[in-house]
Design a protein around this motif. Sequence first.
Motif, PDB file in Angstrom:
ATOM      1  N   GLN A 178       0.821  -1.202   0.000  1.00 44.05           N
ATOM      2  CA  GLN A 178       0.000   0.000   0.000  1.00 44.05           C
ATOM      3  C   GLN A 178       0.861   1.260   0.000  1.00 44.05           C
ATOM      4  O   GLN A 178       0.503   2.264  -0.631  1.00 44.05           O
ATOM      5  N   GLN A 184      -4.295  -3.292  -5.564  1.00 41.33           N
ATOM      6  CA  GLN A 184      -4.845  -4.618  -5.841  1.00 41.33           C
ATOM      7  C   GLN A 184      -3.700  -5.630  -5.766  1.00 41.33           C
ATOM      8  O   GLN A 184      -2.801  -5.620  -6.607  1.00 41.33           O
ATOM      9  N   ARG A 194      -3.322 -12.406   2.509  1.00 42.92           N
ATOM     10  CA  ARG A 194      -4.136 -11.207   2.705  1.00 42.92           C
ATOM     11  C   ARG A 194      -4.361 -10.530   1.363  1.00 42.92           C
ATOM     12  O   ARG A 194      -3.419 -10.293   0.607  1.00 42.92           O
ATOM     13  N   ILE A 196      -5.506  -7.300  -0.831  1.00 47.54           N
ATOM     14  CA  ILE A 196      -5.714  -5.857  -0.907  1.00 47.54           C
ATOM     15  C   ILE A 196      -6.585  -5.623  -2.133  1.00 47.54           C
ATOM     16  O   ILE A 196      -6.155  -5.833  -3.266  1.00 47.54           O
ATOM     17  N   GLY A 197      -7.828  -5.234  -1.899  1.00 45.97           N
ATOM     18  CA  GLY A 197      -8.740  -5.090  -3.021  1.00 45.97           C
ATOM     19  C   GLY A 197      -8.995  -6.418  -3.700  1.00 45.97           C
ATOM     20  O   GLY A 197      -8.882  -7.495  -3.108  1.00 45.97           O
ATOM     21  N   GLN A 226     -11.304 -10.746  -0.876  1.00 52.93           N
ATOM     22  CA  GLN A 226     -11.166  -9.341  -1.250  1.00 52.93           C
ATOM     23  C   GLN A 226     -11.156  -8.498   0.019  1.00 52.93           C
ATOM     24  O   GLN A 226     -12.081  -8.569   0.832  1.00 52.93           O
ATOM     25  N   ASP A 227     -10.097  -7.690   0.192  1.00 54.89           N
ATOM     26  CA  ASP A 227      -9.941  -6.855   1.395  1.00 54.89           C
ATOM     27  C   ASP A 227     -10.146  -7.677   2.666  1.00 54.89           C
ATOM     28  O   ASP A 227     -10.875  -7.280   3.582  1.00 54.89           O
TER      29      ASP A 227
END
Length: 323
Positions: A178, A184, A194, A196-197, A226-227
């Motif tokens: 991030q 993504q 995990r 991210i998006g 997702q997330d």
Amino acid sequence: MPKTCSERAAPETTRVVLHGPTMGTRWSATCELAPQIDARALQRDLAATVERVDAQMSPWRSDSCLVQLNQAPVGAWFALTTEMLQILACALDIGRLSQGAFDIGVGALVDAWGFGAARSAPDASAIRAARALAHGPAHETLELDLHAGRARKLAPLQIDLCGIAKGYAVDRMAEVLQHHGVAQALAALDGELRAIGGQADGRPWAVAIESPQTGLRRAHGVLALQDLAVATSGDYRHFFDVNGQRLAHSMDARSGTPVRGDVASVTVLAANCMLADAWATALLVAGAAQGLALAQRHGLEALWLLRRGGALVELGLGRFGGA
């Protein structure tokens, strides 16, 4: 050069897979990268992040912060990094919430049973010595001073973070992604992941739930992520067979023995991977009945794969509730 394989995922992004060795396994990050993101710099920072976690929390590295804390005298305050304080605070909290099913104070037992750095097979005298150590669970015998950045042991205590450190490392990877502007991605380390998006085309990431069969790597099912973070703990990768009984590498501090029973694996969904990792370990140790009660009490989303009559039986809560 980073180790990558690329394919065009969408006009605006390129899919890149970065990976490298750590903690006796490998980390990976599948990323949808915008043109301005430097894949080489991202590879470098991800590798440095997992290396920093391993350098602090590995029981196999004599200079790690964990080993030094274990060697510190009982009652003496020991200065800790922010990362160590974060993971210890979470571990002690889940230890309380799980009523001791998750206990990081199992280091001596892990070593004695042959799953740690000290030996590669169970040692009867070491097991007796580890069981004889008179201390309660870690959440009662390890004191944290978060303001001063330190901790002290209130009893002889050998800490083991293997049930939570990989999940923590995945969360640190997510922070790096991030920070580099990646919106993504799927970060993974062993059975901890995990998202991210989602993917560039709008679909969630497809994550396999491994079938808990010894010596066979195949998917039991597929999870849309997702997330969200997911972690799986099981008895099918690292174990000893003693007189026909499977003794898993996860340790039950309450009995002083490795996990044994009909729970083959537990998969947990959570907002971050550190929580998912620790709760998956806790529910595996707790067993099916107590684990189900714990998960219901704390609103966890979890999937158990149970060995019943030579077959695998699913038991699920939350998004796994249809199991």
